[in-house]
Design a protein around this motif. Structure first.
Motif, mmCIF file in Angstrom:
data_model
loop_
_atom_site.group_PDB
_atom_site.id
_atom_site.type_symbol
_atom_site.label_atom_id
_atom_site.label_comp_id
_atom_site.label_asym_id
_atom_site.label_seq_id
_atom_site.Cartn_x
_atom_site.Cartn_y
_atom_site.Cartn_z
ATOM 1 N N ILE A 138 0.834 -1.203 0.000
ATOM 2 C CA ILE A 138 0.000 0.000 0.000
ATOM 3 C C ILE A 138 0.870 1.255 0.000
ATOM 4 C CG2 ILE A 138 -1.787 1.290 1.223
ATOM 5 C CD1 ILE A 138 -2.673 -1.356 -0.075
ATOM 6 N N SER A 139 1.955 1.228 0.770
ATOM 7 C CA SER A 139 2.843 2.395 0.834
ATOM 8 C C SER A 139 3.441 2.711 -0.529
ATOM 9 C CB SER A 139 3.967 2.144 1.842
ATOM 10 O OG SER A 139 3.458 2.059 3.155
ATOM 11 N N SER A 140 3.808 1.668 -1.289
ATOM 12 C CA SER A 140 4.396 1.891 -2.611
ATOM 13 C C SER A 140 3.380 2.525 -3.556
ATOM 14 C CB SER A 140 4.912 0.571 -3.194
ATOM 15 O OG SER A 140 3.843 -0.322 -3.457
ATOM 16 N N LYS A 141 2.111 2.147 -3.423
ATOM 17 C CA LYS A 141 1.074 2.735 -4.269
ATOM 18 C C LYS A 141 0.821 4.192 -3.884
ATOM 19 C CE LYS A 141 -1.054 -1.703 -5.242
ATOM 20 N NZ LYS A 141 -2.151 -2.652 -5.000
ATOM 21 N N ILE A 142 0.819 4.455 -2.607
ATOM 22 C CA ILE A 142 0.645 5.835 -2.149
ATOM 23 C C ILE A 142 1.790 6.705 -2.642
ATOM 24 C CG2 ILE A 142 0.649 7.316 -0.096
ATOM 25 C CD1 ILE A 142 -0.956 5.145 1.345
ATOM 26 N N MET A 145 -0.043 14.131 -6.194
ATOM 27 C CA MET A 145 -1.134 14.285 -5.241
ATOM 28 C C MET A 145 -0.584 14.633 -3.861
ATOM 29 S SD MET A 145 -3.823 11.184 -6.005
ATOM 30 C CE MET A 145 -4.425 10.830 -7.662
ATOM 31 N N THR A 146 -1.327 15.442 -3.134
ATOM 32 C CA THR A 146 -0.993 15.686 -1.730
ATOM 33 C C THR A 146 -1.493 14.496 -0.917
ATOM 34 O OG1 THR A 146 -3.098 16.780 -1.267
ATOM 35 C CG2 THR A 146 -1.301 18.167 -2.079
ATOM 36 N N ARG A 147 -1.042 14.373 0.315
ATOM 37 C CA ARG A 147 -1.532 13.280 1.162
ATOM 38 C C ARG A 147 -3.042 13.395 1.367
ATOM 39 N NH1 ARG A 147 0.511 9.259 4.299
ATOM 40 N NH2 ARG A 147 1.922 9.234 2.494
ATOM 41 N N GLN A 148 -3.533 14.609 1.485
ATOM 42 C CA GLN A 148 -4.972 14.799 1.637
ATOM 43 C C GLN A 148 -5.727 14.296 0.400
ATOM 44 O OE1 GLN A 148 -6.139 18.873 2.296
ATOM 45 N NE2 GLN A 148 -8.255 18.339 2.810
ATOM 46 N N GLU A 149 -5.191 14.571 -0.778
ATOM 47 C CA GLU A 149 -5.838 14.109 -2.008
ATOM 48 C C GLU A 149 -5.772 12.588 -2.124
ATOM 49 O OE1 GLU A 149 -5.166 17.918 -5.027
ATOM 50 O OE2 GLU A 149 -3.600 16.400 -4.831
ATOM 51 N N THR A 150 -4.624 12.010 -1.800
ATOM 52 C CA THR A 150 -4.481 10.560 -1.855
ATOM 53 C C THR A 150 -5.471 9.888 -0.915
ATOM 54 O OG1 THR A 150 -2.115 10.810 -2.315
ATOM 55 C CG2 THR A 150 -2.875 8.634 -1.634
ATOM 56 N N GLU A 163 4.294 10.965 -5.524
ATOM 57 C CA GLU A 163 5.561 11.367 -6.131
ATOM 58 C C GLU A 163 5.481 11.475 -7.660
ATOM 59 O OE1 GLU A 163 8.545 8.668 -4.739
ATOM 60 O OE2 GLU A 163 8.191 9.165 -2.610
ATOM 61 N N GLU A 164 4.722 10.592 -8.296
ATOM 62 C CA GLU A 164 4.647 10.590 -9.757
ATOM 63 C C GLU A 164 3.493 11.437 -10.294
ATOM 64 O OE1 GLU A 164 7.005 9.246 -11.583
ATOM 65 O OE2 GLU A 164 8.012 8.562 -9.757
ATOM 66 N N LEU A 165 2.367 11.446 -9.584
ATOM 67 C CA LEU A 165 1.209 12.215 -10.054
ATOM 68 C C LEU A 165 1.051 13.550 -9.330
ATOM 69 C CD1 LEU A 165 -1.494 9.422 -10.533
ATOM 70 C CD2 LEU A 165 0.108 10.375 -12.208
ATOM 71 N N THR A 217 -1.574 16.567 -19.517
ATOM 72 C CA THR A 217 -0.363 16.591 -18.713
ATOM 73 C C THR A 217 -0.590 15.727 -17.476
ATOM 74 O OG1 THR A 217 -1.100 18.491 -17.407
ATOM 75 C CG2 THR A 217 0.109 18.952 -19.460
ATOM 76 N N VAL A 218 0.474 15.439 -16.749
ATOM 77 C CA VAL A 218 0.349 14.678 -15.505
ATOM 78 C C VAL A 218 -0.542 15.435 -14.522
ATOM 79 C CG1 VAL A 218 1.614 13.813 -13.493
ATOM 80 C CG2 VAL A 218 2.556 13.494 -15.794
ATOM 81 N N GLU A 219 -0.396 16.747 -14.468
ATOM 82 C CA GLU A 219 -1.203 17.568 -13.568
ATOM 83 C C GLU A 219 -2.689 17.464 -13.921
ATOM 84 O OE1 GLU A 219 -2.669 20.403 -10.846
ATOM 85 O OE2 GLU A 219 -0.907 19.094 -10.887
#
Length: 322
Positions: free
Chosen positions: A140-144, A153-158, A149-151, A191-193
């Motif tokens: 799960i940590s790797s997916k988060i 997202m903030t932790r709140q968004e994730t 890191e790649e997309l 774009t990624v964003e």
């Protein structure tokens, strides 16, 4: 006769008739465990047949030391009803084999700490996707990490994405998420964003197949709704839930009806009408459009209006079934 009002002997007889493999169990232990599921959780014979055909070794669990403790924890800590617990067990029978102290409780604590949520919120997630107890913390940590890191997202968004669509915890980053990121980039020039915005706004987009769902819809938006790629991209970024509507039961039939009324559908002008309108609101829209068309032709009698509306609604119905 109501299944839950059956006598104990009748309930047992029906279950043994439908699941003969249960005859291999010790009779007294079998009775205790079956009646536990029936009386403690209210599992009906059809549900129990489905459950034990898939995982009849659940009957090997000790009621007093195993099942009762897990069910009490799910009810008291995760605030789940017995009805919801039954559905969770049917979705994931091995759930009842998980060790409460070694697996369920530590995993729940980890999720709550990692995502910053309370146990009742985790309970709502587990009700929808009990498989979340199956994954390792590293998985799960790797997916988060990928989402953040790649997309970007903030932790709140994730956390928000996972809460709203916990099934994504089971999706492969390589085989699912990255494929969608690539598709949005190649097919729509996102774009990624921009892709991040789509996923945050509409987490179920990750449930959709590129080949069977997203791709055909984008293709129809372009070819079937006289639109350019840039317009389609803008609509998906602003209202990504449009990707969740049925192409065959909603989008195509409604588009056909617009053409029937001599309206040239475009994604910019008619996406909200086609995708977002409720059935009643859409029908009201059609009625008003028919009324306007008749008035423009100098026709004002109610009989003609009624016939035209009936014909239009029949065309809509036929389009859905074709």
């Amino acid at each position: 006769k109501n299944e839950m009002e059956m006598s104990e002997s009748g309930f047992m007889a029906l279950l043994l008739e439908k699941v003969p493999s249960l005859f291999t169990q010790d009779e007294n232990d079998l009775k205790d465990r079956i009646l536990f599921y029936k009386n403690r959780l209210g599992i009906t014979p059809p549900q129990m047949m489905l459950l034990f055909k898939r995982k009849n070794d659940l009957l090997g669990l000790n009621v007093s030391n195993g099942l009762e403790a897990k069910i009490s924890w799910l009810k008291e800590k995760l605030e789940l009803s017995e009805k919801v617990i039954v559905l969770m067990i049917i979705k994931l029978p091995p759930l009842m084999w998980f060790n409460l102290e070694i697996n369920l409780m530590p995993k729940a604590s980890w999720y709550c700490k990692e995502l910053g949520i309370a146990l009742p919120q985790l309970g709502k997630m587990a009700a929808r996707f009990p498989h979340l107890f199956c994954f390792t913390e590293e998985n799960i940590s790797s997916k988060i990490r990928y989402y953040e890191e790649e997309l970007g997202m903030t932790r709140q968004e994730t956390t928000s994405v996972i809460i709203r669509n916990p099934a994504i915890l089971g999706y492969s980053i390589e085989e699912n998420v990255k494929k969608k990121v690539r598709y949005f980039k190649v097919a729509l020039g996102m774009t990624v964003e921009e892709t991040r915005k789509v996923m945050v706004k509409y987490p179920p987009v990750l449930n959709l197949s590129v080949q069977r769902n997203i791709g055909p819809k984008v293709d129809f938006y372009v070819r079937g709704m006289n639109s350019d790629i840039e317009s389609v991209k803008e609509i998906i970024i602003s209202t990504p839930q449009f990707l969740g509507y049925s192409l065959t039961k909603r989008i195509i039939p409604r588009t056909k009806v617009l053409r029937y009324l001599e309206i040239v559908p475009t994604i910019k002008d008619h996406s909200w009408v086609i995708m977002n309108y409720t059935e009643q609101k859409y029908r009201n829209f059609l009625k008003e459009r028919i009324r306007q068309n008749l008035r423009a032709k100098g026709i004002h009698d109610k009989m003609t209006l009624r016939i035209e509306i009936e014909n239009c609604f029949q065309f809509l119905s036929d389009s859905k079934s074709s």
